[in-house]
Every structure is written in C-alpha cells, then in structure tokens.
Design a protein around this motif. Sequence first.
Motif, PDB file in Angstrom:
ATOM      1  N   GLU A 166     -19.979  -9.582   4.240  1.00 26.56           N
ATOM      2  CA  GLU A 166     -19.274 -10.848   4.501  1.00 26.56           C
ATOM      3  C   GLU A 166     -17.842 -10.815   3.970  1.00 26.56           C
ATOM      4  OE1 GLU A 166     -22.602 -10.951   3.723  1.00 26.56           O
ATOM      5  OE2 GLU A 166     -23.058 -11.617   5.763  1.00 26.56           O
ATOM      6  N   MET A 167     -17.470  -9.772   3.222  1.00 24.30           N
ATOM      7  CA  MET A 167     -16.122  -9.731   2.630  1.00 24.30           C
ATOM      8  C   MET A 167     -15.010  -9.983   3.661  1.00 24.30           C
ATOM      9  SD  MET A 167     -15.966  -9.189  -0.722  1.00 24.30           S
ATOM     10  CE  MET A 167     -14.782  -8.018  -1.389  1.00 24.30           C
ATOM     11  N   THR A 183     -15.555 -20.000  -0.782  1.00 29.36           N
ATOM     12  CA  THR A 183     -15.629 -18.542  -0.809  1.00 29.36           C
ATOM     13  C   THR A 183     -17.058 -18.067  -1.080  1.00 29.36           C
ATOM     14  OG1 THR A 183     -14.535 -16.563  -1.659  1.00 29.36           O
ATOM     15  CG2 THR A 183     -14.984 -18.302  -3.255  1.00 29.36           C
ATOM     16  N   LEU A 184     -17.229 -16.724  -1.120  1.00 34.01           N
ATOM     17  CA  LEU A 184     -18.568 -16.131  -1.098  1.00 34.01           C
ATOM     18  C   LEU A 184     -19.305 -16.186  -2.432  1.00 34.01           C
ATOM     19  CD1 LEU A 184     -17.668 -12.852   0.845  1.00 34.01           C
ATOM     20  CD2 LEU A 184     -18.719 -14.917   1.789  1.00 34.01           C
ATOM     21  N   SER A 185     -18.545 -16.079  -3.520  1.00 32.41           N
ATOM     22  CA  SER A 185     -19.219 -15.953  -4.813  1.00 32.41           C
ATOM     23  C   SER A 185     -18.461 -16.665  -5.917  1.00 32.41           C
ATOM     24  CB  SER A 185     -19.374 -14.471  -5.176  1.00 32.41           C
ATOM     25  OG  SER A 185     -19.927 -14.367  -6.473  1.00 32.41           O
ATOM     26  N   LYS A 218     -23.392  -9.464  -0.466  1.00 32.30           N
ATOM     27  CA  LYS A 218     -22.349 -10.132   0.308  1.00 32.30           C
ATOM     28  C   LYS A 218     -21.268  -9.185   0.811  1.00 32.30           C
ATOM     29  CE  LYS A 218     -22.213 -13.202  -3.294  1.00 32.30           C
ATOM     30  NZ  LYS A 218     -23.433 -13.226  -4.020  1.00 32.30           N
ATOM     31  N   MET A 219     -21.536  -7.874   0.688  1.00 27.46           N
ATOM     32  CA  MET A 219     -20.510  -6.885   1.055  1.00 27.46           C
ATOM     33  C   MET A 219     -20.066  -7.041   2.506  1.00 27.46           C
ATOM     34  SD  MET A 219     -20.734  -2.861   0.257  1.00 27.46           S
ATOM     35  CE  MET A 219     -21.841  -2.453   1.576  1.00 27.46           C
ATOM     36  N   SER A 229     -26.969 -10.193  -7.074  1.00 21.82           N
ATOM     37  CA  SER A 229     -26.365  -9.721  -5.828  1.00 21.82           C
ATOM     38  C   SER A 229     -26.681  -8.245  -5.563  1.00 21.82           C
ATOM     39  CB  SER A 229     -24.847  -9.950  -5.849  1.00 21.82           C
ATOM     40  OG  SER A 229     -24.269  -9.320  -6.976  1.00 21.82           O
ATOM     41  N   LYS A 261     -21.214  -0.634  -2.888  1.00 18.42           N
ATOM     42  CA  LYS A 261     -21.129  -2.031  -3.327  1.00 18.42           C
ATOM     43  C   LYS A 261     -19.720  -2.571  -3.094  1.00 18.42           C
ATOM     44  CE  LYS A 261     -25.169  -1.493  -5.247  1.00 18.42           C
ATOM     45  NZ  LYS A 261     -25.377  -1.168  -6.662  1.00 18.42           N
ATOM     46  N   MET A 262     -19.620  -3.834  -2.946  1.00 14.67           N
ATOM     47  CA  MET A 262     -18.356  -4.587  -2.943  1.00 14.67           C
ATOM     48  C   MET A 262     -17.383  -4.276  -1.810  1.00 14.67           C
ATOM     49  SD  MET A 262     -16.727  -5.080  -6.692  1.00 14.67           S
ATOM     50  CE  MET A 262     -15.562  -6.418  -6.519  1.00 14.67           C
ATOM     51  N   ILE A 320     -20.430  -9.695  -5.600  1.00 11.47           N
ATOM     52  CA  ILE A 320     -20.615  -9.330  -4.190  1.00 11.47           C
ATOM     53  C   ILE A 320     -21.796  -8.366  -4.037  1.00 11.47           C
ATOM     54  CG2 ILE A 320     -19.521  -8.199  -2.192  1.00 11.47           C
ATOM     55  CD1 ILE A 320     -18.302 -10.957  -2.978  1.00 11.47           C
ATOM     56  N   GLU A 331     -17.760  -5.031 -11.135  1.00 12.23           N
ATOM     57  CA  GLU A 331     -19.168  -4.738 -10.832  1.00 12.23           C
ATOM     58  C   GLU A 331     -19.555  -3.275 -11.050  1.00 12.23           C
ATOM     59  OE1 GLU A 331     -20.470  -6.497  -7.130  1.00 12.23           O
ATOM     60  OE2 GLU A 331     -19.214  -8.254  -7.398  1.00 12.23           O
TER      61      GLU A 331
END
Length: 466
Positions: free
Chosen positions: A412-413, A398-400, A409-410, A64, A442-443, A405, A186
């Motif tokens: 998309e949070m 969910t995303l992950s 996918k940040m 990711s 990140k995240m 993330i 992370e």
Amino acid sequence: MGEKHVLSHPVDLSVYECDAETLDSSKPDLVVLPATTEELSEVVKLAHASKIPVVARGAGTGLSGGATCVRGGISLVLTRMNRVLFVSPEESCALVQVGATNVSVSQAASRYNLYFAPDPSSQTASTVGGNVAENAGGPHTLKYGMTTHHVLGLKVVLADGQIVTVGGVSRTSNDLDLAGIIVGSEGTLAIATEAVLKLIPKSDKTETLLAYFPSVGQAGQAVSDIVAHGVIPAAMEMIDNLTLNAVEDNSSLGLDRNAAALLIVELDGQASAIAAERKLVESCLVNNGILSSIWARDGEERATIWKARKTAFGALGRIAPHGYVLDGVIPRSKLAEAIDGIEEIGRRNKVTVANVYHAGDGNLHPCMLYHRDDEQEVVRVMRAGKEILLLCVKLGGTLSGEHGIGIEKMEEMPMVFSEDDLELMGKVKQCFDPDLVLNPGKMFPHLKGCGESGRTLLRHKIFSHC
Ligand SMILES: Cc1cc2nc3c(=O)[nH]c(=O)nc-3n(C[C@H](O)[C@H](O)[C@H](O)COP(=O)(O)OP(=O)(O)OC[C@H]3O[C@@H](n4cnc5c(N)ncnc54)[C@H](O)[C@@H]3O)c2cc1C
C-alpha cells in the motif's frame, strides 16, 4: 554462544515464525540469541559474508509482520540483552540494552520521579529495540510524542557487522541526525543494541475521566471539540460497544454495557491549569450528549479506568481466536466519517470489527476478529483490511500511526508515497545495506521484486501478487 542460544530444531523455529500479525508466517532457518553487542556483530559479519538475511527480533509483539523472516535466514533475538544499565537523574536519561522491556525503563527511573513517556499498551512485553524500530506510540503520544522524540542516541550494528554509535546525551545540531533516520526503520537499516533514552519528570497532578456516549460519532466529535478548545490532554482513548462488552466479560469492571462508546480523557500538569481544563472538557462532553462520566478519585480508580483500555485487545480473544489489528490514521475531524466507513466495510465483507482508538491523534485500531482455519473468512478479513486502509488515505490520513509497515502494508506504500519518495527511501536503504541482508522484503515495495520473495506468504497467495 553455546548451543542453548542457537536454535535450529523445527519446533523451536516455529516459535519465531511470526509476530503478533499472525496472518503471515515464515520460519527462520536459524534463531540466534546473542548476549552482547560484540557477539551480535560477529553473527551479522558471518551472515553478511554469505548474504544470509538477518531479522532483528525483540518480544515479537509487532503488529505488521516486521519480525517475520519472509526470506528465511537468521532471526536475531535480542531478549537476552535486557538490562537497564544506568539512570542519570542529572541528565534525565537512561542507558539501556535494547532487549529491556519498555516498562522496565520507567520502573528503573521511578525512584528519581522520572519516566520514559512512550507507553505502548504492550509495554510490559515489548522491548525498547522494537519500540525504536517501529517508532512506537501509546496513549500518551498525544501530548508527549512518539519514541523518536525520546531517543537521544543509539549503539547499532550495521549490515556488515561494524559497531557504531549515533547521537548521544549532549544535544548537537551540526551533524546528520542518524539516530533519527534509524528510529522507525523497522530493522532494515541497522540493528540497535543500546539506547540512550530521554526521561521526563512525573506530573504534579493527574486527573482521569471515564465517559460514556450514545454513539461513537458523538464521542469522536467531543474529542475534536476538546482539542479545538485548546486543551491537549495527556491521553484521549476510546473503545466501542463490542470491545467494551468483551472487557467487561473479561474483567468485571462495572462498565456500562449499553453505551456505544467509552472515552478516557487524562489531564496532567499543574493543579491550577488542570482545574480550568476540567471545566472545558466537561462542557465539550455535555455538548455532545454524554450519557454519564466519572473522574477517578485516586490511583486505584485511575488504574481501573486504564484497565478498560489496556486489556482491550486481550479481551477480544473471548470473541474469536484471531484478531487482525489495523493502524490507520485519519485527521481527527474525520473520526465520525471514518467510523461509519469502517462499519460499512465490515458489514459488506461479513467481518466482525471491534474498534479501539487513540482518538486524540486520529490513530484507529479496528480489530477484525476471525478464525484462521476458515479460509474464506481470512480472505474477507484481508480484503476488508485493505479497504479500511484505503478509506483512511482517502480521508486525508495515512497507513500507519505506530505499528509500522512491515509486510502488512508494504504493497500500500504507493497509495501515500510518490515514485520519487519511494526511490529516495530506497536510496537510503541501499546506502546502509547495499546487499539487502537486513530484514529484506519489508517496508520498501520497490526493492522487493516478486521473484526475490523466496517464500510465499498467505497474503501473496490470496492477492496473487506473484
Ligand atoms: C496487545 C498489543 C498492544 C499493542 N499496543 C501498541 C501501542 O499502544 N503502541 C504501539 O506503538 N504499538 C503497540 N503494539 C505493537 C508492538 O507492541 C510494538 O510495535 C512494539 O514496539 C514492538 O516491540 P517488540 O519488542 O515486540 O518488537 P518485535 O515485534 O520483535 O519487532 C518489531 C520490529 O522491530 C525490529 N526490531 C526489533 N528489535 C530491533 C533492534 N534491536 N534493532 C533494530 N530493529 C529491531 C524487528 O525487525 C521488527 O521489524 C501492540 C501490540 C500488541 C500485541
């Protein structure tokens, strides 16, 4: 640390410009490879004083973009700290330096008939630190849980360089679970340097089945039925026809090239319980139109079955030079619907999608195969990726499931977390790292701010976020 362990030549830096999510890359300004917690702490102190970003890095197998230095700074590589320091059969735990590979922990524990249960397919390369930071899973997560369920304590370096220990061998219930907060963060809250890991006894008996189905939907329904009948296998893994053929081209395992789906079911525990579970599993497979199946007769056959799954991503390299692996999660009962939806998204975006699934826990790894030099294809791949994540969320998922993330996918949070949720996460981050030096960008979408991004990533250019 010596010149050898501080890299600044552009060629050296390029080795660290991304992880296994190769769509995004950004070179660090410096790569540092400390040998001890104290050395690492000194580096973090210096970086903190000058507000230079610090990004911890293990083996760089993350999917990711977690170890990519999106704002430059220091890539802090922990692979020199790679020793399993101690295995305690009495306490069923191990003390390890986090640069140790996942598999080396089980290897060290093996002579006591113990092992470390989280087993990501990358386990021969990925490090305990990376597993802790991403809360890694694996085929056996279905029964035994994620990394977080197997971390008893951590030694960490905080954003200002302070060394602290959280958790430990003894179970306590009267303190805040700080190890629990750090696992899965992370590298954004603290940098782990040592871990106390729980080890579990190897099972009395293991039975592994390989089954072929005429459609992915039928295989998915069989997976749902097995769990609905009260059987929790140690693992239930699936690959589709495209992946199956790539594996067969690669390894000549004698797989049935015509099957639409290959399902692996592994049962473990006491012999009497397994005998009953085998019957239930077999009836679920037959009721869902199984083409054929085989139970492994010995360890060698079991290893061959697992090779079909564990070499899957590598084998896809035969189809295209680059692969973008997604990590969406859906409720297990929606497997067939998700699979149809992914196929439609791939077709509409003209993207080749191979599918690998941790089917038992609804964790999907659609892998989009592409050529990085083909800009139009890259745009279509990124667009299809976003659509697949949205599909997972719409289906109640969910995303992950395990890849984290990161940068990927940040954005998309907010699809799965409310403003309040994100604000609370941001407050925890601020509490650990008020100057945002640890793995920034990140995240946490709220803490980004396009102006702060520093370096522009390919995904930012494509989707014009900034
Ligand atoms: C072929 C393949 C198969 C895979 N299969 C699986 C699978 O089955 N299950 C699964 O969960 N994942 C899987 N992955 C993804 C990846 O292997 C995991 O996320 C793994 O945990 C990353 O470990 P790493 O050492 O490579 O970490 P890196 O990629 O180096 O780093 C990952 C993240 O952890 C942070 N980090 C690293 N070390 C530390 C530390 N000491 N302290 C704090 N933060 C740190 C980094 O900053 C980054 O955010 C797979 C990857 C590949 C390429």
